[in-house]
Scaffold this motif. Structure first.
Motif, PDB file in Angstrom:
ATOM      1  N   GLN A 157       0.893  -1.480   0.043  1.00 41.58           N
ATOM      2  CA  GLN A 157      -0.229  -0.144  -0.106  1.00 41.58           C
ATOM      3  C   GLN A 157       0.778   1.440   0.056  1.00 41.58           C
ATOM      4  OE1 GLN A 157      -3.272   0.229  -0.285  1.00 41.58           O
ATOM      5  NE2 GLN A 157      -3.809   2.510  -0.063  1.00 41.58           N
ATOM      6  N   VAL A 163     -10.040   0.363  -1.499  1.00 39.74           N
ATOM      7  CA  VAL A 163      -8.956  -0.734  -1.845  1.00 39.74           C
ATOM      8  C   VAL A 163      -9.606  -2.104  -1.714  1.00 39.74           C
ATOM      9  CG1 VAL A 163      -6.975  -1.879  -1.373  1.00 39.74           C
ATOM     10  CG2 VAL A 163      -7.203   0.575  -1.020  1.00 39.74           C
ATOM     11  N   ALA A 174      -5.761  -7.170   4.438  1.00 38.98           N
ATOM     12  CA  ALA A 174      -6.663  -5.833   4.378  1.00 38.98           C
ATOM     13  C   ALA A 174      -6.182  -5.383   5.897  1.00 38.98           C
ATOM     14  CB  ALA A 174      -7.801  -6.298   4.688  1.00 38.98           C
ATOM     15  N   GLN A 233      -5.095  -1.565   5.830  1.00 40.60           N
ATOM     16  CA  GLN A 233      -6.080  -0.628   6.637  1.00 40.60           C
ATOM     17  C   GLN A 233      -4.882   0.230   7.633  1.00 40.60           C
ATOM     18  OE1 GLN A 233      -9.978  -0.369   6.881  1.00 40.60           O
ATOM     19  NE2 GLN A 233      -8.797   1.454   6.839  1.00 40.60           N
ATOM     20  N   VAL A 236     -11.393  -0.459   2.992  1.00 39.67           N
ATOM     21  CA  VAL A 236     -10.808  -1.563   2.242  1.00 39.67           C
ATOM     22  C   VAL A 236     -11.558  -2.736   2.558  1.00 39.67           C
ATOM     23  CG1 VAL A 236      -8.595  -3.179   3.063  1.00 39.67           C
ATOM     24  CG2 VAL A 236      -8.478  -0.499   3.451  1.00 39.67           C
TER      25      VAL A 236
END
Length: 623
Positions: A80, A414, A454, A458, A466
């Protein structure tokens, strides 16, 4: 202790050292190791565990439930943030350490940084053998941590405190290097972790690791520009390196100037917005008709940050133009030289910017632009048909689940996935609206990645919705980090699709003559086959028992409402939906090589082998 040294344990010194490491690119500075995931046991509780208590103010700690999952969370975090910040993972010795191997392989395959700190046996051998120690009869210095060697980009076992100094510096060097990064392992004998040493103060000084943007060699650049100018049907294949380099705007500028269309790998999807006229969507076995059609006739394939896996090349059958050549823009020579390509070994953004400058005034023929734009319009109609639900009261299909989600998400949301039939549907159909929206782990395609990843995403993007998309098979592999999401108050959204088995492998099994054997979640019938009723397993109740808010959706209308409610929820939330198993995604546009039994008494396998022989005849070696 002199003014020039500080007496600390090895574990304390490592935590202090890591807290002072930074990356910098384009003037933006980030913590290299932003936090540490951990599960404690003998081998790390008295060393790294004590050090994390000692320095809690400078090294955040996150409690996990499964060691593999902690690595997945760290990988999601690093991806990310474009590999500019990472996390560490600490475990006990024995099973805690070996549980890291799958996550480490995933990180290294995908070129994503994670620091692994497993405990190890006593370096002094005073307790030998100890609990969970592997005893090798011929190599006494082997431990289970050696399983991490082949899946790590850097590995060392710290058998003396002072050995940490060069090893730690090498570890962070690799983590911060865009051409070398992946899993890094420092195996830490538990007695050495607790041993004190007089450390030089310079070891704890703040260090900033510059993340390079190397420029292309001028000779290579001139040859690359000449190749593009000579091509009549060029095609860009955008890989994950576009995102890692933050080269999306440079790619858009290159495309806007030259008219060269872009197809994307799973890792590269979103390099252009889906509605850009030159974005053709996914390429390869799970690609779109327009991408794969152009790939077959392309005379120049410009790979940007891609590894050219078998899914991308359709196992060597996709690029069929007799005159096709390749030009690869990649930060590693290893990947740049694939398919006997001309090379631009450089940062993706820098390379695209300089290539665009060298091509000033050049543009593809208008007829070529008109051709691929028409193909893109045709494919958009395919997407809309797969998403459309004419009856809101019907049980949704899997592609209608994607259509409902597409209608709910914002540009910054996302969407995470890794395994099953969803990656193929998403690659063909998902309409990416931003560079970070499409998060597919398809280098290792690891079941169980989505939920822990995830969490990491996050953490890296607080306030961003997310979504973890999982099937029932993937959910059963690794649901435990739901508890971590609840504990850490990470409001991830889980879309749990129940289709009672391994749908993707079931289809593959049927295509290769294995007759879907062992792919359904059903009771064993009297004849020994798995053809009975579906198992009475309630995965929604399981998610609720682990602390999630659960919304059940039985129809298309209920699904839309549940997704909207989940997006607005400020706590971990699961949308559970049983889908119509009838396939509604477009069929594969290109082949994938899964060898079929050469001889068999079963008719299904014999038919599959005949198809296989026909397809494999189209394979090319690009030399």
């Amino acid at each position: 202790m002199s003014a020039a040294t500080r007496r600390l344990t090895t574990a304390q010194a490592l935590v202090r050292f890591l807290s002072a490491q930074y990356t910098e690119r384009d003037g933006v500075r980030r913590r290299l190791i932003a936090g540490t995931w951990g599960i404690f046991g003998h081998g790390n509780v008295a060393g790294i565990g004590q050090a994390l208590v000692e320095y809690a103010e400078v090294m955040p700690y996150h409690q996990g439930r499964n060691e593999q999952a902690m690595v997945h969370a760290a990988v999601g975090y690093a991806r990310q943030l474009n590999r500019l910040s990472a996390q560490a993972v600490t475990t006990s010795i024995g099973p805690g350490a070996t549980n890291l191997v799958t996550g480490a392989a995933l990180a290294t395959v995908n070129r994503l940084p994670v620091l692994l700190l497993p405990g190890d046996y006593f370096a002094s051998r005073v307790a030998d053998p100890l609990l969970q120690q592997l005893e090798h009869p011929a190599e006494a210095d082997v431990s289970v941590n050696d399983t991490l060697r082949p899946v790590s980009r850097y590995f060392d076992r710290i058998t003396r405190p002072e050995a940490l100094i060069p090893s730690a510096l090498n570890a962070v060097r690799v983590l911060a290097d865009p051409a070398e990064t992946g899993a890094v392992t420092l195996a830490l004998p538990q007695d050495v972790q607790a041993e004190a040493y007089d450390w030089p103060e310079e070891f704890f000084a703040e260090r900033v690791w510059s993340v390079r943007r190397p420029a292309p060699d001028p000779v290579e650049l001139a040859a690359a520009a000449q190749a593009v100018r000579a091509a009549r049907r060029p095609l860009v294949v955008a890989g994950g390196g576009v995102h890692h380099s933050e080269a999306e705007e440079a790619l858009k500028a290159f495309v806007d100037a030259t008219g060269v269309p872009v197809a994307s790998t799973q890792a590269g999807k979103g390099s252009l917005r889906h509605d850009h006229p030159a974005d053709l969507g996914g390429i390869g076995h799970t690609g779109t008709a327009v991408s794969d059609g152009l790939a077959r006739t392309a005379d120049l394939v410009i790979g940007v940050g891609t590894r050219y896996t078998d899914f991308t090349t359709a196992s060597g059958t996709l690029f069929q133009n007799p005159d096709v050549r390749f030009l690869n823009v990649n930060i590693t020579g290893f990947d740049a030289h694939k398919l006997a390509a001309r090379t631009l070994v450089c940062d993706a953004r820098t390379g695209l910017e300089q290539l665009a400058g060298a091509l000033a005034g050049h543009r593809v023929e208008p007829s070529y632009e008109a051709e691929y734009r028409a193909g893109k319009e045709r494919w958009e109609r395919v997407v809309l048909a797969a998403y459309r639900a004419d009856d809101d009261t019907a049980v949704p299909t899997q592609t209608q689940v994607l259509g409902a989600l597409d209608a709910v998400v914002g540009d910054a949301d996302v969407v995470i996935n890794a395994a099953g039939s969803l990656p193929g549907d998403l690659h063909k159909l998902w309409r990416s609206r931003s560079p970070r929206q499409y998060h597919l782990e398809y280098g290792y395609s690891c079941m169980g990645y989505e939920i822990p990843a995830a969490l990491g995403v996050q953490q890296a993007a607080p306030g961003t919705p997310v979504w973890a998309l999982v099937g029932d098979g993937t959910y059963l592999m690794n649901p435990t980090e739901i508890v971590t999401a609840v504990q850490e108050n990470l409001p991830v959204k889980l879309v749990l699709v129940q289709n009672h088995g391994y749908a993707s492998i079931g289809g593959l099994s049927e295509s290769v003559g294995a007759e879907r054997f062992g792919t359904a979640y059903r009771h064993r019938a009297a004849d020994g086959s798995f053809t009975g009723a579906p198992l009475p397993v309630d995965l929604a109740a399981n998610a609720a028992s682990l602390g999630m808010e659960v919304l059940r959706a039985k129809t298309v209308r209920e699904l839309r409402n549940a997704l909207a409610e989940a997006r607005a929820c400020d706590r971990p939330t699961c949308v559970y939906v049983e889908t119509d198993p009838a396939p509604t995604a477009p069929p594969a546009e290109a082949w994938w090589d899964v060898p079929v039994a050469e001889v068999s008494a079963r008719e299904a396998a014999a038919r599959a082998r005949a198809r296989y022989d026909s397809e494999v005849a189209g394979r090319r070696r690009h030399l």
